[in-house]
Design an enzyme around this catalytic site. Structure first.
Site, PDB file in Angstrom:
ATOM      1  N   SER A  24       0.825  -1.215   0.000  1.00  0.00           N
ATOM      2  CA  SER A  24       0.000   0.000   0.000  1.00  0.00           C
ATOM      3  C   SER A  24       0.853   1.255   0.000  1.00  0.00           C
ATOM      4  O   SER A  24       0.434   2.306   0.484  1.00  0.00           O
ATOM      5  CB  SER A  24      -0.929  -0.012   1.214  1.00  0.00           C
ATOM      6  N   ALA A  27       3.792   2.648  -5.069  1.00  0.00           N
ATOM      7  CA  ALA A  27       3.744   1.781  -6.253  1.00  0.00           C
ATOM      8  C   ALA A  27       2.413   1.028  -6.312  1.00  0.00           C
ATOM      9  O   ALA A  27       1.757   0.987  -7.363  1.00  0.00           O
ATOM     10  CB  ALA A  27       4.917   0.803  -6.231  1.00  0.00           C
ATOM     11  N   LYS A  46       0.182  -4.741   4.644  1.00  0.00           N
ATOM     12  CA  LYS A  46       0.667  -5.732   5.619  1.00  0.00           C
ATOM     13  C   LYS A  46       0.270  -5.389   7.056  1.00  0.00           C
ATOM     14  O   LYS A  46      -0.052  -6.275   7.844  1.00  0.00           O
ATOM     15  CB  LYS A  46       2.188  -5.801   5.488  1.00  0.00           C
ATOM     16  N   ALA A  57       9.284   8.841   3.338  1.00  0.00           N
ATOM     17  CA  ALA A  57      10.161   9.577   2.413  1.00  0.00           C
ATOM     18  C   ALA A  57      10.118  11.068   2.746  1.00  0.00           C
ATOM     19  O   ALA A  57       9.045  11.663   2.832  1.00  0.00           O
ATOM     20  CB  ALA A  57       9.734   9.324   0.975  1.00  0.00           C
ATOM     21  N   GLY A  59      12.810  13.737   1.527  1.00  0.00           N
ATOM     22  CA  GLY A  59      13.375  14.681   0.557  1.00  0.00           C
ATOM     23  C   GLY A  59      12.428  15.060  -0.544  1.00  0.00           C
ATOM     24  O   GLY A  59      12.073  16.235  -0.718  1.00  0.00           O
ATOM     25  N   GLY A  60      11.977  14.079  -1.323  1.00  0.00           N
ATOM     26  CA  GLY A  60      11.061  14.443  -2.377  1.00  0.00           C
ATOM     27  C   GLY A  60      10.999  13.495  -3.535  1.00  0.00           C
ATOM     28  O   GLY A  60      11.325  12.309  -3.419  1.00  0.00           O
ATOM     29  N   GLU A 125      19.520  17.681  -4.404  1.00  0.00           N
ATOM     30  CA  GLU A 125      20.035  16.573  -3.581  1.00  0.00           C
ATOM     31  C   GLU A 125      21.262  16.014  -4.281  1.00  0.00           C
ATOM     32  O   GLU A 125      21.571  16.389  -5.422  1.00  0.00           O
ATOM     33  CB  GLU A 125      18.967  15.489  -3.388  1.00  0.00           C
ATOM     34  N   HIS A 240      22.143   5.087   3.219  1.00  0.00           N
ATOM     35  CA  HIS A 240      21.948   6.544   3.268  1.00  0.00           C
ATOM     36  C   HIS A 240      22.999   7.122   4.200  1.00  0.00           C
ATOM     37  O   HIS A 240      23.175   6.632   5.321  1.00  0.00           O
ATOM     38  CB  HIS A 240      20.542   6.871   3.777  1.00  0.00           C
ATOM     39  N   ARG A 290      25.244   9.173  -3.274  1.00  0.00           N
ATOM     40  CA  ARG A 290      25.160   8.597  -1.920  1.00  0.00           C
ATOM     41  C   ARG A 290      26.214   7.548  -1.601  1.00  0.00           C
ATOM     42  O   ARG A 290      26.722   7.486  -0.493  1.00  0.00           O
ATOM     43  CB  ARG A 290      23.810   7.927  -1.748  1.00  0.00           C
ATOM     44  N   HIS A 351      19.295   1.711   3.360  1.00  0.00           N
ATOM     45  CA  HIS A 351      18.191   2.605   3.007  1.00  0.00           C
ATOM     46  C   HIS A 351      17.358   2.098   1.843  1.00  0.00           C
ATOM     47  O   HIS A 351      16.134   2.232   1.848  1.00  0.00           O
ATOM     48  CB  HIS A 351      18.798   3.962   2.659  1.00  0.00           C
ATOM     49  N   ARG A 386      21.086   4.290  -6.531  1.00  0.00           N
ATOM     50  CA  ARG A 386      19.956   5.128  -6.931  1.00  0.00           C
ATOM     51  C   ARG A 386      20.243   6.608  -6.735  1.00  0.00           C
ATOM     52  O   ARG A 386      20.752   7.022  -5.688  1.00  0.00           O
ATOM     53  CB  ARG A 386      18.717   4.744  -6.108  1.00  0.00           C
ATOM     54  N   SER A 391      13.126   7.240  -6.385  1.00  0.00           N
ATOM     55  CA  SER A 391      12.347   6.030  -6.059  1.00  0.00           C
ATOM     56  C   SER A 391      10.843   6.278  -6.091  1.00  0.00           C
ATOM     57  O   SER A 391      10.083   5.456  -6.615  1.00  0.00           O
ATOM     58  CB  SER A 391      12.769   5.460  -4.705  1.00  0.00           C
ATOM     59  N   LEU A 392      10.394   7.413  -5.540  1.00  0.00           N
ATOM     60  CA  LEU A 392       8.951   7.693  -5.612  1.00  0.00           C
ATOM     61  C   LEU A 392       8.539   7.823  -7.072  1.00  0.00           C
ATOM     62  O   LEU A 392       7.479   7.344  -7.488  1.00  0.00           O
ATOM     63  CB  LEU A 392       8.620   8.977  -4.837  1.00  0.00           C
TER      64      LEU A 392
HETATM   65  C1  SIN Z   1      16.177  11.728   1.612  1.00  0.00           C
HETATM   66  O1  SIN Z   1      15.318  12.570   1.844  1.00  0.00           O
HETATM   67  O2  SIN Z   1      17.372  11.927   1.825  1.00  0.00           O
HETATM   68  C2  SIN Z   1      15.750  10.387   1.081  1.00  0.00           C
HETATM   69  C3  SIN Z   1      15.193  10.530  -0.269  1.00  0.00           C
HETATM   70  C4  SIN Z   1      15.541   9.341  -1.097  1.00  0.00           C
HETATM   71  O3  SIN Z   1      15.839   8.270  -0.572  1.00  0.00           O
HETATM   72  O4  SIN Z   1      15.574   9.493  -2.331  1.00  0.00           O
END
Ligand code: SIN
Length: 515
Positions: A24, A27, A46, A57, A59-60, A125, A240, A290, A351, A386, A391-392
């Site tokens: 949920s 994705a 779950k 999440a 950052g964005g 970022e 991370h 990262r 992460h 990544r 990812s979002l």
């Molecule tokens: C973050 O806000 O640092 C995580 C965002 C991400 O994993 O892309």
């Protein structure tokens, strides 16, 4: 063993859906919302509806929406961060379809942060050459996206959402996926379906130190693998760089609290325990990809013999910090750190899983009628590391593609409902599951972390195989036992993949002992 428990579908209550979606987060929800309204859809969560990595999440979400940016630039940044082993076609799809999917989320009612003129604001970022990260609620982007998508899903008549619904194992008849065995509030049921979408999230909980939600135990990847689906790139685990170093906080929430990369995007600096910077000689400095930052931190910690370093954003005033990072500011304050005056103690933690269930550009796995989406899948977009905030976006772009593929093909798919039975497992009363889980996490933290050696990985493989030899024979009675077996299988898949890749690449960094 093929299944986690003994069962016969003949003895269980049955439900029939066109599409079942496991997960949920972004994705699963976005896939559901893009399916034809005429399809009967079950969406399984779950635990509670908001316990997932999407909601955490901060950052964005990355998208080239500004005039000084382009999908081409976004693609180059994604490939560079991924160490150039990404699937280029998948990256092209990701960056080209970003804008239209962001527009769809606006239609659904998601509120991204805007400036005084009403334009969406974007931040920077690590690894991005442009300010292209959209955010919401300052540092609560996932929470806002999840709120909007969930509200829409709850309003749709064709979607039934099940809470406390643990996906146990995929049912395969005549080499085609035909549904899933599910435990709903402690009772097993069979959900037959014409298509099954695994959007079951990540694997961070196989490590002692992780930013991931408690539910990220690799269930989707493990069940797909048991059903015969191919996995890919499991060695690529992202750490991370900046998670709050505080044991007490972690034990309460079962994870390390994230200090978003966007804090570095707004100028925060990394310092060692003497207060000295150590990223100055690295290309990109604090905003390098990262894997580079996490490795440099690991080495600095090793040199200093310390368990954490510092993040310094004290050059920004309190008013800015409270508005831009309300979640982080409040959490830090509650633990006694004033971001406007104090350095924040940080350390890297597991992460994100770049690998997972191998899927094509329409999210199809190697098992017919089985799809994979989001973190549990591997489209190849992320390569070996990544790019932040992709990812979002992946969840949106590939969730929609899966829905479109199902809408197009489901008319030709018949529902298969033959009985499936399994009875080879024994009841083991003496297994200490709590002890097994902590062993798995310790093995992974110590032997399959940021810097790896063949010797450590071989030892990890042997230990995990020993654990699995025992637990694979057990008829798992409770969902936490099933989770632990999923974790053991996922951990072993990570370690085996890491052993198979002899050279360092992105987040997989391997040295020979003595180097
Ligand atoms: C973050 O806000 O640092 C995580 C965002 C991400 O994993 O892309």
């Amino acid at each position: 063993m093929r299944y986690l428990c003994n069962f016969s579908t003949d003895d269980l209550d049955k439900e029939y859906y066109d599409v079942v979606i496991v997960g949920s987060g972004i994705a699963g929800l976005y896939t559901a919302l893009n399916l034809d309204n005429s399809l009967k859809v079950a969406l399984l969560s779950k635990t509670s509806l908001d316990e997932n990595n999407t909601s955490l999440a901060q950052g964005g979400i990355a998208a080239a929406i500004k005039d000084n940016d382009s999908p081409r630039l976004h693609m180059t940044d994604t490939l560079r961060a991924g160490d150039w082993v990404n699937d280029e076609k998948a990256v092209e799809v990701l960056v080209n379809e970003a804008k239209e999917n962001i527009a769809n989320t606006l239609e659904i009612g998601i509120n991204y942060d805007r400036d005084e003129e009403g334009s969406i604001v974007t931040t920077l970022e690590g690894g991005h050459s442009r300010r292209r990260i959209l955010h919401a609620g300052g540092d609560a982007t996932g929470r806002e996206i999840h709120r909007g998508l969930m509200a829409e899903a709850l309003s749709r008549d064709n979607i039934t959402i099940f809470r406390e619904a643990f996906g146990v194992d995929i049912l395969v008849i005549n080499n085609r996926c035909c549904g899933i065995l599910v435990e709903v509030s402690g009772r097993k049921r069979v959900f037959y379906s014409r298509a099954l979408v695994l959007a079951a999230g990540g694997t961070g909980q196989v490590y002692d130190d992780t930013t991931n939600s408690r539910v990220a135990t690799g269930d989707g990847i493990a069940m797909a693998s048991r059903a015969g689906a191919r996995l890919k790139d499991m060695e690529f685990v992202q750490f991370h760089p900046t998670t709050f170093h505080c044991g007490e906080f972690k034990s309460k929430y079962g994870r390390n609290f994230l200090i978003s990369e966007a804090v570095r995007g707004e100028g925060a600096l990394l310092r060692n325990r003497k207060g000295k910077r150590f990223m100055e000689d690295v290309d990109g400095q604090e905003l390098a990809p990262r894997d580079v930052v996490a490795r440099k931190m690991f080495m600095e910690m090793h040199k200093e013999g310390s368990k954490y370093l510092y993040l310094d954003i004290t050059h920004k005033d309190r008013e800015f910090l409270v508005k831009r990072f309300p979640t982080i500011y409040t959490k830090c304050r509650d633990i006694g750190i004033d971001m406007a005056k104090d350095y924040i103690p940080v350390a890297p933690a597991a992460h994100y899983m770049m690998g997972g269930i191998e899927v094509d550009l329409m999210g199809r796995t190697s098992v017919p009628s089985l799809y994979g989406c989001g973190e549990c899948s591997c489209t190849g977009v992320h390569g070996a590391n990544r790019l932040a905030s992709n990812s979002l976006l992946e969840g949106l772009v590939f969730g929609r593609r899966i829905a479109l593929d199902i809408n197009r093909t489901i008319g030709d798919t018949v529902m298969e409902t033959a009985d499936v039975k399994f009875g080879k497992l024994d009841v083991f009363h003496s297994l200490n599951w709590g002890n097994i889980i902590s062993r798995i996490r310790k093995i992974m933290n110590r032997k399959a972390g940021i810097i790896r050696t063949v010797e450590d990985l071989s030892d990890a493989r042997d230990q995990l195989e020993d654990i699995l030899r025992i637990i694979q024979k057990a008829d798992c009675q409770a969902s936490y036992e099933m989770e632990i077996r999923n974790m053991a299988e996922t951990a072993l898949n990570i370690v085996k993949a890491a052993l198979a890749r002899k050279e360092s690449c992105g987040a997989h960094y391997i040295i020979r002992q003595g180097d």
